[in-house]
Design a protein around this motif. Sequence first.
Motif, mmCIF file in Angstrom:
data_model
loop_
_atom_site.group_PDB
_atom_site.id
_atom_site.type_symbol
_atom_site.label_atom_id
_atom_site.label_comp_id
_atom_site.label_asym_id
_atom_site.label_seq_id
_atom_site.Cartn_x
_atom_site.Cartn_y
_atom_site.Cartn_z
ATOM 1 N N GLU A 16 1.274 8.945 34.527
ATOM 2 C CA GLU A 16 2.226 9.004 35.642
ATOM 3 C C GLU A 16 1.905 10.183 36.565
ATOM 4 O O GLU A 16 2.009 10.075 37.795
ATOM 5 N N ILE A 17 1.493 11.302 35.972
ATOM 6 C CA ILE A 17 1.145 12.485 36.772
ATOM 7 C C ILE A 17 -0.090 12.201 37.615
ATOM 8 O O ILE A 17 -0.127 12.501 38.812
ATOM 9 N N ALA A 18 -1.111 11.602 37.022
ATOM 10 C CA ALA A 18 -2.347 11.327 37.756
ATOM 11 C C ALA A 18 -2.113 10.367 38.917
ATOM 12 O O ALA A 18 -2.696 10.527 39.998
ATOM 13 N N SER A 19 -1.250 9.385 38.723
ATOM 14 C CA SER A 19 -1.006 8.378 39.771
ATOM 15 C C SER A 19 -0.362 8.972 41.018
ATOM 16 O O SER A 19 -0.477 8.402 42.104
ATOM 17 N N LEU A 20 0.312 10.115 40.884
ATOM 18 C CA LEU A 20 0.947 10.749 42.043
ATOM 19 C C LEU A 20 -0.066 11.157 43.105
ATOM 20 O O LEU A 20 0.264 11.234 44.294
ATOM 21 N N PHE A 21 -1.300 11.433 42.692
ATOM 22 C CA PHE A 21 -2.312 11.951 43.607
ATOM 23 C C PHE A 21 -3.069 10.856 44.353
ATOM 24 O O PHE A 21 -3.889 11.157 45.214
ATOM 25 N N LEU A 22 -2.813 9.613 44.023
ATOM 26 C CA LEU A 22 -3.612 8.517 44.557
ATOM 27 C C LEU A 22 -2.816 7.690 45.564
ATOM 28 O O LEU A 22 -1.635 7.439 45.379
ATOM 29 N N SER A 23 -3.499 7.262 46.600
ATOM 30 C CA SER A 23 -2.848 6.494 47.664
ATOM 31 C C SER A 23 -2.434 5.117 47.163
ATOM 32 O O SER A 23 -3.160 4.453 46.429
ATOM 33 N N ASN A 24 -1.226 4.701 47.569
ATOM 34 C CA ASN A 24 -0.766 3.344 47.251
ATOM 35 C C ASN A 24 -0.646 2.492 48.506
ATOM 36 O O ASN A 24 0.088 1.515 48.547
ATOM 37 N N LYS A 25 -1.360 2.903 49.564
ATOM 38 C CA LYS A 25 -1.334 2.128 50.795
ATOM 39 C C LYS A 25 -1.940 0.749 50.561
ATOM 40 O O LYS A 25 -2.887 0.593 49.789
ATOM 41 N N PRO A 26 -1.421 -0.272 51.239
ATOM 42 C CA PRO A 26 -2.039 -1.597 51.123
ATOM 43 C C PRO A 26 -3.386 -1.633 51.856
ATOM 44 O O PRO A 26 -3.619 -0.858 52.779
ATOM 45 N N HIS A 27 -4.258 -2.523 51.430
ATOM 46 C CA HIS A 27 -5.527 -2.786 52.115
ATOM 47 C C HIS A 27 -6.435 -1.551 52.164
ATOM 48 O O HIS A 27 -7.022 -1.224 53.198
ATOM 49 N N LEU A 28 -6.544 -0.855 51.045
ATOM 50 C CA LEU A 28 -7.466 0.278 50.975
ATOM 51 C C LEU A 28 -8.903 -0.230 50.946
ATOM 52 O O LEU A 28 -9.178 -1.343 50.461
ATOM 53 N N PRO A 29 -9.863 0.553 51.447
ATOM 54 C CA PRO A 29 -11.273 0.152 51.357
ATOM 55 C C PRO A 29 -11.693 -0.041 49.901
ATOM 56 O O PRO A 29 -11.168 0.614 48.996
ATOM 57 N N ALA A 30 -12.639 -0.907 49.677
ATOM 58 C CA ALA A 30 -13.074 -1.231 48.314
ATOM 59 C C ALA A 30 -13.565 0.004 47.577
ATOM 60 O O ALA A 30 -13.306 0.174 46.377
ATOM 61 N N GLU A 31 -14.275 0.897 48.291
ATOM 62 C CA GLU A 31 -14.799 2.098 47.652
ATOM 63 C C GLU A 31 -13.673 2.994 47.141
ATOM 64 O O GLU A 31 -13.744 3.522 46.032
ATOM 65 N N GLU A 32 -12.605 3.141 47.932
ATOM 66 C CA GLU A 32 -11.494 3.987 47.508
ATOM 67 C C GLU A 32 -10.702 3.341 46.380
ATOM 68 O O GLU A 32 -10.220 4.023 45.479
ATOM 69 N N LEU A 33 -10.562 2.009 46.413
ATOM 70 C CA LEU A 33 -9.894 1.307 45.318
ATOM 71 C C LEU A 33 -10.637 1.526 44.009
ATOM 72 O O LEU A 33 -10.027 1.749 42.954
ATOM 73 N N ALA A 34 -11.964 1.466 44.072
ATOM 74 C CA ALA A 34 -12.768 1.676 42.871
ATOM 75 C C ALA A 34 -12.627 3.115 42.361
ATOM 76 O O ALA A 34 -12.517 3.346 41.151
ATOM 77 N N THR A 35 -12.607 4.072 43.294
ATOM 78 C CA THR A 35 -12.434 5.482 42.908
ATOM 79 C C THR A 35 -11.083 5.692 42.245
ATOM 80 O O THR A 35 -10.973 6.359 41.204
ATOM 81 N N ASN A 36 -10.023 5.136 42.847
ATOM 82 C CA ASN A 36 -8.677 5.287 42.288
ATOM 83 C C ASN A 36 -8.579 4.674 40.892
ATOM 84 O O ASN A 36 -7.944 5.249 39.995
ATOM 85 N N ALA A 37 -9.187 3.516 40.707
ATOM 86 C CA ALA A 37 -9.154 2.864 39.389
ATOM 87 C C ALA A 37 -9.864 3.726 38.344
ATOM 88 O O ALA A 37 -9.393 3.872 37.210
ATOM 89 N N PHE A 38 -10.995 4.304 38.729
ATOM 90 C CA PHE A 38 -11.739 5.183 37.823
ATOM 91 C C PHE A 38 -10.906 6.399 37.443
ATOM 92 O O PHE A 38 -10.844 6.789 36.267
ATOM 93 N N VAL A 39 -10.269 7.009 38.450
ATOM 94 C CA VAL A 39 -9.462 8.203 38.202
ATOM 95 C C VAL A 39 -8.302 7.894 37.260
ATOM 96 O O VAL A 39 -8.027 8.642 36.315
ATOM 97 N N LEU A 40 -7.616 6.781 37.487
ATOM 98 C CA LEU A 40 -6.486 6.405 36.628
ATOM 99 C C LEU A 40 -6.934 6.097 35.201
ATOM 100 O O LEU A 40 -6.196 6.336 34.247
#
Length: 462
Positions: free
Chosen positions: A342-366
């Motif tokens: 839950e703490i880690a998810s606070l730092f990541l964008s939840n905007k819709p339609h994020l670029p594929a590269e950022e989606l992949a980065t966020n998934a890795f971080v989580l």
Amino acid sequence: MAKVTSDALGKEPIGKLLIKQAVPASIGILVMSLNVLVDSIFVGNWIGSIAIAAINVVLPVSFFIAALGMAIGIGGSSIVSRALGANNKEKALKTFGNQITLTLLVTVVMVALGLYFVDTLIPAFGGKGSIFAPAKIYYTIILYGVPFLALCMMGNTVIRAEGKPKFAMVAMIIPSVGNLLMDYIFIYVFDWGMHGAAWATTAGYLMCFGYILYFFLSKNSELKIGLSHFGLDRSILQEIGSLGFVTLARQAVTSITYLLMNNILFNLGGEAMVAVYAIIGRMLMFALFPVFGVTQGFLPIAGFNYGAARYDRVKESIYTAIKYAALVATLVFVVLMVFPAEIASLFLSNKPHLPAEELATNAFVLQHSPLAMRLVFAATPIIALQLIGAAYFQAVGKAIPALLLTLTRQGFFFIPLILLLPQFMGEMGVWLSFPIADVLATMVTGIYLVREIKTKLSGLVA
């Protein structure tokens, strides 16, 4: 605020006094830590996760230069506390004047060098690939404000040495609130991106400097210096240097740690792995704020009473500070073990339609952050002994043991561990290095502190 004098450090009950010193310090550190935390959340949500990694790359360089001010501040403040305890006000005034002169000289030179070598320093600290460009923007702007930050960090320790923790607390709150307000305006409203994040932080430094200048010029401060106090005195500089070098060495090792961690993790998992460490780094600053607050509150109490030869009060302050710090460290440990994802998810964008590269980065971080966080903070309940023990030797002017104990965790244990373990265990070896270093450093500090209490403080009469 009511008029407070440093004499209270030698008269009030230790438990009550430590709370009065530690609570404002904790609040100030909390607000500063929240600033770093919320700033990272804003940057991650409004700019992107790579921007968090870029800031993480810049921090060790700018913090090292700012730490010069903190080193001069803590080294000089130990002298100021003991001089006030011994009723030697002239030495306190001369020391403060020398602190100001030395801070200005050193930080301006370091900023000039930092700007000259910008293209070499950023890649060296892990600013590679897509991290380099935003890191350079942030770094260049931040460096212009670092001399003001150094003066603030120096002045804040002197305010505590005077026994006025509430003013020191306000000085820590002002830049944090100012930065967050400017973040909203510069990043969200004006859409200045990394430029906005950097100018918001620099504006916070300037606000803090303005308040600290007001404090020392007003009747609230006991230290009314004249032009003669700014002239450098060799004996005072040597004492400031020997004690301040402890803080400077700690920050230097911290900067080396960031350099190694960013490069090791980049090689293991690219920009996304550096982003994981950026989040962990923010939590290391934020989560332990009450422990650092107790440590900051302990320093002037121990220094003043040691200078006044009240060794019974020094010993009592050590035991009380360790007890309070251990309690809050355990509470922090429980929260981090239960809610890492839950703490880690606070730092990541939840905007819709994020670029594929950022989606992949966020998934890795989580995916990688929860286990990393649990391992990094696994030894948190025992670090109180390590921090208070090292702080004691610095507070009473014993530079060599203070330096050795300060370097024990990161310099003697952690750096060798992160160079060795990842070769055999990969990413897991990086995160396991944290608790192993904490346990070993706490054991060493405990041995030194017990010996000091038995041989130096027990049996001595004021």
